[in-house]
Design a protein around this motif. Structure first.
Motif, PDB file in Angstrom:
ATOM      1  N   GLU A  74       0.712  -1.388  -0.002  1.00  0.00           N
ATOM      2  CA  GLU A  74       0.524  -0.383  -0.223  1.00  0.00           C
ATOM      3  C   GLU A  74       1.292   1.303   0.304  1.00  0.00           C
ATOM      4  OE1 GLU A  74      -2.760   0.433  -0.611  1.00  0.00           O
ATOM      5  OE2 GLU A  74      -3.098  -2.066  -0.523  1.00  0.00           O
ATOM      6  N   ALA A  78       0.486   4.542  -3.335  1.00  0.00           N
ATOM      7  CA  ALA A  78       0.663   5.941  -2.574  1.00  0.00           C
ATOM      8  C   ALA A  78       1.294   6.855  -2.921  1.00  0.00           C
ATOM      9  CB  ALA A  78       0.422   5.199  -0.740  1.00  0.00           C
ATOM     10  N   ASN A  82       1.808   9.197  -5.988  1.00  0.00           N
ATOM     11  CA  ASN A  82       1.493  10.763  -5.882  1.00  0.00           C
ATOM     12  C   ASN A  82       2.333  10.953  -6.437  1.00  0.00           C
ATOM     13  OD1 ASN A  82       1.157  12.798  -3.588  1.00  0.00           O
ATOM     14  ND2 ASN A  82       3.395  12.982  -3.118  1.00  0.00           N
TER      15      ASN A  82
END
Length: 403
Positions: A74, A78, A82
């Motif tokens: 995760e 992420a 981003n």
């Protein structure tokens, strides 16, 4: 000041796959990445070791910015989401005042991230030599400042067997945009030479940086050091050892101090002595290949380890050298303090927060400032995700105390 050097080509095919949406596949690139990594995650723990990852080894190593040999699925996804969002914002929603050259700069930055040309930031000085070996090099990222400014030196991880200084480019801006010069360095790996080679290399790199402080506008009295995993251990050993300056040496590099102002550490081991690790860390972390290769012994033939080898192991285990005049420390771990995770996975064990909490016990007894953060709660996870911001705040506080 200095001319930026041309972009060096690095193999980083991930962004070719995940920064740009496919017109042929309905899933988002991030969903495809998550699905692929989940398929690799045979034990379902939400993490991948290099052995589990079915992509290119170099890609794994680029994603593993902490150098601890683990990708948290995760967290990795992420990070990519981003990065993609930031690039999209720069290109699709330029400010109303933006000129065409400004917009082109954003597009050029995006193009530089395609294929084999991805670099977050280019160093102002690249591959500065500090010794004779091909890995005796460091990169310098300069803050924009007229006055001499402090410096953060970052040492990459990788189990003493892999890793590269370019990994530090991913968070160089956290320092340079806050008035702190930033240096990332390479050192000889275990396959090149066993301990103490890598420790000696990092000391010499630090002394070389000090010798050239005026050239790069560095305040040599305010230098911090840090790293991830193996780099964290190298940093501690330097910080906890007596000053290695030798004013009588013929080599001017050796005249420089090896003392530092502060330490910032990620997923740090605080001892490399397999006996200490076996005593304090549950599971099989003490059997790690990285330790065996670093010191040159076989865990299946421990009865053959000589007294001289044990002396070497003890000498280069940082916690053995902590004294009351050592610098303040800030440690982050992306694992919980639950000892069971160390039993379940040796890679989690060798990066377990117990290393940090044991160091803190000793530091507290000596009156040395030592802060240790793990991820046992949502609040602590939020702290970990803000680690670079908090590291900069910590460094500013420590540097200010030097004035």
């Amino acid at each position: 000041m200095t001319n930026k050097l041309t972009t060096r080509k690095l193999t980083y095919c991930l962004f070719a796959l995940i920064l740009f949406p496919s017109t042929l596949v309905a899933q988002t690139a991030e969903s495809r990445l998550r699905a692929r990594m989940s398929r690799n995650d045979a034990n379902g723990d939400g993490k991948l070791t290099e052995a589990e990852f079915d992509g290119p080894q170099r890609l794994f190593q680029r994603l593993d910015v902490d150098g601890d040999g683990i990708l948290v699925i995760e967290e990795t996804v992420a990070k990519i989401e981003n990065a993609r969002s930031n690039v999209a914002d720069a290109i699709e929603t330029p400010s109303k005042d933006a000129t065409t050259p400004q917009r082109m700069t954003a597009r050029q930055r995006l193009q530089a991230m395609r294929g084999n040309n991805r670099r977050i930031v280019e160093p102002d000085y690249v591959d500065v030599k500090y010794g004779e070996h091909e890995r005796h090099v460091f990169d310098v990222y300069l803050a924009e400042t007229d006055e001499p400014a402090p410096c953060m030196i970052w040492i990459h991880g990788g189990g003493f067997r892999r890793g590269d200084k370019s990994e530090g480019a991913l968070f160089s801006r956290s320092f340079t945009e806050n008035g702190i010069h930033y240096v990332t360095l390479n050192y000889r790996l275990s396959q090149h030479a066993i301990a103490p080679a890598c420790f000696d290399d990092c000391v010499r790199a630090l002394q070389t940086i000090r010798l050239n402080a005026d050239k790069w506008n560095i305040d040599k009295t305010r230098i911090a050091i840090g790293g991830g995993s193996a780099g964290a251990g190298l940093s501690q050993w330097i910080a906890f050892s007596p000053d290695q300056a030798n004013p009588l040496a013929e080599d001017p590099v050796l005249h420089e101090s090896s003392r530092v102002t502060a330490l910032v550490l990620l997923n740090a081991q605080t001892s490399y002595d397999y006996r200490w690790i076996k005593q304090h860390i549950p599971g099989d972390a003490w059997k790690g290949d990285g330790l065996q290769e670093l010191f040159g012994y076989d865990v299946n033939r421990l009865d053959e380890i000589s007294d001289q080898k044990y002396e070497l192991i003890e000498e280069y285990s940082p916690i053995n050298h902590l004294t009351d005049d050592d610098p303040p420390m800030l440690l982050f771990y992306r694992r919980s303090t639950d000892p069971e995770i160390a039993k379940a996975n040796a890679m989690d064990g060798i990066h377990h927060p117990i290393f940090g909490t044991e160091l803190k016990k000793q530091a507290d007894r000596l009156g040395v400032s030592c802060q240790v953060f793990s991820v046992d709660s949502e609040q602590e996870k939020a702290i970990y995700h803000r680690r670079w911001e908090l590291a900069v705040e910590f460094l500013h506080e420590q540097f200010a105390s030097q004035n």
